[in-house]
Design an enzyme around this catalytic site. Structure first.
Site, PDB file in Angstrom:
ATOM      1  N   THR A   3       0.842  -1.188   0.000  1.00 41.49           N
ATOM      2  CA  THR A   3       0.000   0.000   0.000  1.00 41.49           C
ATOM      3  C   THR A   3       0.878   1.239   0.000  1.00 41.49           C
ATOM      4  OG1 THR A   3      -2.014   0.966   0.924  1.00 41.49           O
ATOM      5  CG2 THR A   3      -0.289   0.344   2.490  1.00 41.49           C
TER       6      THR A   3
ATOM      7  N   CYS B 103      -2.636  -3.350  -2.688  1.00 46.97           N
ATOM      8  CA  CYS B 103      -3.040  -4.526  -1.902  1.00 46.97           C
ATOM      9  C   CYS B 103      -2.920  -5.822  -2.709  1.00 46.97           C
ATOM     10  CB  CYS B 103      -4.459  -4.366  -1.355  1.00 46.97           C
ATOM     11  SG  CYS B 103      -4.684  -2.854  -0.385  1.00 46.97           S
TER      12      CYS B 103
END
Length: 235
Positions: free
Chosen positions: A93, A191
């Site tokens: 992320t 992700c």
């Protein structure tokens, strides 16, 4: 059971320094728990919650795939970004200016001993916060975090989550995109999920800027409600 949470807003702080602080607070709680069990004592464990905004940084969870970072070391430097492989769950992320990051460092034995429930409540805090802005956010089955338009070609993520828990003590947490520059997400597979977009609160509302302090106040309110906790502000 101590349900008071010491809340500190770190404002903008480098990732490594914040991670070190998390580890320090985490270890403080764990050490008390170990002492309690070793000495059969009942010392109260503290709980903490850190708000922070990081300079540009990419973080990769312990089970993440390094290939989801699409920049090499030289390109990272050119973008003014850092990279860390860290000890939370989840994949890769991005954190940066305009993003509200929250790190609850809690002894879950003060609340409940259920990691699944903990993650769902974190999501619910964000869902309720966004509802205050007239937005219908939701969960995506099998994908931790908070999304819009799940199950459609327009699905987009507004809040990423990744946590670590040991001896029922938590660290790491959530990252809510408020006014963040989304171009930095172009350099990762967020992700590790291909073909899914990301968004910001600013974009969803169609405004120039969202008051981040107001958003933090809403997060605090719903966190207290859902965790039946009380925040104590540490300046």
């Amino acid at each position: 059971m101590n349900k008071t949470i010491i809340l500190e807003d770190l404002h903008q702080k480098a990732y490594q320094a914040t991670w070190d602080l998390q580890e320090e607070l985490f270890q403080e709680i764990v050490d008390i728990k170990i002492q309690n069990r070793r000495e059969n004592s009942i010392l109260e464990t503290p709980n903490y919650f850190l708000f922070v905004e990081h300079p540009h940084v990419y973080t990769l969870g312990k089970s993440g795939d390094f290939s989801n970072l699409l920049l090499n070391e030289k390109q990272l430097t050119e973008k003014g970004a850092e990279f860390f492989k860290i000890n939370r769950g989840g994949d890769i992320t991005y954190h940066g200016p305009g993003q509200i990051v929250g790190y609850p460092i809690l002894d879950l034995e003060n609340f409940f001993t259920d990691i699944h429930k903990y993650l769902r409540l974190l999501e619910e805090v964000i869902i309720l916060t966004l509802a205050d802005y007239g937005l219908k956010a939701e969960r995506s089955p099998g994908e931790t975090g908070v999304w819009f338009d799940v199950g459609t070609p327009f699905a987009r993520k507004i809040c990423a989550m990744g946590v670590k828990a040991s001896r029922w003590v938590t660290m790491h947490g959530f990252a809510l995109n408020v006014n963040v520059d989304l171009s930095y997400f172009d350099y990762i597979i967020p992700c590790g999920i291909k073909g899914k977009a990301v968004t910001t609160l600013r974009n969803e509302l169609g405004v120039q800027h969202v008051d981040e302090n107001e958003v933090k106040e809403k997060i605090q309110f719903y966190f207290e409600q859902l965790f039946e906790a009380t925040f104590k502000i540490q300046s």
